[in-house]
Design a protein around this motif. Sequence first.
Motif, PDB file in Angstrom:
ATOM      1  N   GLN A 162      28.195   0.187 -21.719  1.00 25.16           N
ATOM      2  CA  GLN A 162      26.777   0.438 -21.977  1.00 25.16           C
ATOM      3  C   GLN A 162      26.636   1.845 -22.522  1.00 25.16           C
ATOM      4  OE1 GLN A 162      24.376   0.814 -18.483  1.00 25.16           O
ATOM      5  NE2 GLN A 162      22.454   0.986 -19.578  1.00 25.16           N
ATOM      6  N   ALA A 163      26.669   2.002 -23.814  1.00 15.77           N
ATOM      7  CA  ALA A 163      26.609   3.331 -24.426  1.00 15.77           C
ATOM      8  C   ALA A 163      25.206   3.893 -24.316  1.00 15.77           C
ATOM      9  CB  ALA A 163      27.026   3.261 -25.894  1.00 15.77           C
ATOM     10  N   GLY A 164      25.091   5.099 -23.769  1.00 22.37           N
ATOM     11  CA  GLY A 164      23.801   5.765 -23.704  1.00 22.37           C
ATOM     12  C   GLY A 164      23.484   6.463 -25.010  1.00 22.37           C
ATOM     13  N   GLU A 165      22.186   6.577 -25.308  1.00 20.82           N
ATOM     14  CA  GLU A 165      21.767   7.223 -26.556  1.00 20.82           C
ATOM     15  C   GLU A 165      22.284   8.650 -26.629  1.00 20.82           C
ATOM     16  OE1 GLU A 165      17.550   8.861 -27.814  1.00 20.82           O
ATOM     17  OE2 GLU A 165      17.594   6.682 -27.951  1.00 20.82           O
ATOM     18  N   LEU A 166      22.254   9.343 -25.475  1.00 21.54           N
ATOM     19  CA  LEU A 166      22.761  10.710 -25.416  1.00 21.54           C
ATOM     20  C   LEU A 166      23.774  10.830 -24.276  1.00 21.54           C
ATOM     21  CD1 LEU A 166      19.413  12.700 -25.852  1.00 21.54           C
ATOM     22  CD2 LEU A 166      21.202  12.425 -27.561  1.00 21.54           C
ATOM     23  N   ALA A 167      24.543   9.795 -24.064  1.00 17.46           N
ATOM     24  CA  ALA A 167      25.443   9.760 -22.921  1.00 17.46           C
ATOM     25  C   ALA A 167      26.467  10.880 -22.992  1.00 17.46           C
ATOM     26  CB  ALA A 167      26.151   8.416 -22.842  1.00 17.46           C
ATOM     27  N   LEU A 168      26.570  11.637 -21.922  1.00 15.11           N
ATOM     28  CA  LEU A 168      27.509  12.750 -21.849  1.00 15.11           C
ATOM     29  C   LEU A 168      28.841  12.243 -21.320  1.00 15.11           C
ATOM     30  CD1 LEU A 168      27.951  15.843 -22.056  1.00 15.11           C
ATOM     31  CD2 LEU A 168      27.258  15.982 -19.668  1.00 15.11           C
ATOM     32  N   GLN A 169      29.895  12.460 -22.086  1.00 12.68           N
ATOM     33  CA  GLN A 169      31.222  12.028 -21.680  1.00 12.68           C
ATOM     34  C   GLN A 169      31.898  13.155 -20.898  1.00 12.68           C
ATOM     35  OE1 GLN A 169      32.364   8.962 -22.347  1.00 12.68           O
ATOM     36  NE2 GLN A 169      30.587   8.369 -23.564  1.00 12.68           N
ATOM     37  N   LYS A 170      32.342  12.857 -19.681  1.00 11.24           N
ATOM     38  CA  LYS A 170      33.060  13.836 -18.874  1.00 11.24           C
ATOM     39  C   LYS A 170      34.464  13.311 -18.611  1.00 11.24           C
ATOM     40  CE  LYS A 170      29.159  16.228 -16.791  1.00 11.24           C
ATOM     41  NZ  LYS A 170      28.587  16.829 -15.570  1.00 11.24           N
ATOM     42  N   ASP A 171      35.438  14.155 -18.833  1.00 10.85           N
ATOM     43  CA  ASP A 171      36.835  13.758 -18.830  1.00 10.85           C
ATOM     44  C   ASP A 171      37.357  13.576 -17.403  1.00 10.85           C
ATOM     45  OD1 ASP A 171      39.452  13.278 -19.384  1.00 10.85           O
ATOM     46  OD2 ASP A 171      39.870  15.236 -20.272  1.00 10.85           O
ATOM     47  N   PRO A 172      37.806  12.366 -17.047  1.00  8.29           N
ATOM     48  CA  PRO A 172      38.377  12.163 -15.707  1.00  8.29           C
ATOM     49  C   PRO A 172      39.594  13.044 -15.450  1.00  8.29           C
ATOM     50  CG  PRO A 172      37.930  10.054 -16.773  1.00  8.29           C
ATOM     51  CD  PRO A 172      37.765  11.115 -17.819  1.00  8.29           C
TER      52      PRO A 172
END
Length: 311
Positions: free
Chosen positions: A288-298
């Motif tokens: 579910q891709a967010g319009e401004l989804a912030l990706q945080k690196d595991p």
Amino acid sequence: MSVYTPLSTAELEHFLSRFALGSLQSFRGITAGIENSNFFVSTGAGEYVLTIFEHHTADEVQDFVRLARHLGQQGLRVPAPVADRQGEWLHQLKHKPAILCPRLPGEHISNPQPEHCAAIGSALAQLHIAAADLSPMRPDNRDYHWWLSTGPQLVSALNEQERGLLEDELAYQTAHRADWLALPQGWIHGDLFHDNALFSDDGQVAILDLYNASAGALLYDLAVVANDWCCDVNGVWKDGCVEALLSGYQTVRPLTAAEQAGWNLVLRGAALRFWLSRLLTRRLQQQQAGELALQKDPAEFMQKLLRRRAQ
């Protein structure tokens, strides 16, 4: 606080018509954070933050706000929702729970220094003490039992070395479960990263995002802060920051002997929890891709776990 649920001007104006806050002047999505959709909203009456809850039910949101109101009544700077003309503060927006809160003053600190760590330590201890008489407490839905159930579901995304690390750390935490249960328990924030606090020019601290608040070990809350505020992305401690955090906390609430002995155990548990959370979030964001989804690196918290294990 990404934007998974976009809003049009007309939709927001319709929502605001329930409140006595004047007309909409402007709004924009907030990109920091990863779980809910958030917007800065400016009206004729002032500045607000609109939150649309992507993963929480209305009953869960009521628990968060019950805590926020309780803390606010005791003088802590926390977000509490604005009531509409009918006295209601919890709403539905695009079929999801939503609240509107005043925008608290202050700025985020991008690179916390010892003085910031001391201040947040003191503020966190005040939160722990202020919340102590509020019951019932909300169970933590990402506690030790969640670690055990979620870890095996995520191993397909890991290489052999990472799988070995995860399995070994889960075994270690299980072997020391009694030590966790011996720690003082209470309401915890559960997610007090540096982007969930605001520092004002007058030196006051506002604590934001109570949406993971639950019952838990108080020391765990302090470890979450240490693993974010007091080190770099590779887990290397910054000079003086951990010492300042612990000192600031203990000026308000001294740690017990069990807490002092369990510090590294809980630091490891906090790193494990957020490694698992980020792995899960990455999988959900792919679905579910967010319009401004912030990706945080595991990998950040995997590295922090490795550092804590080596201490």
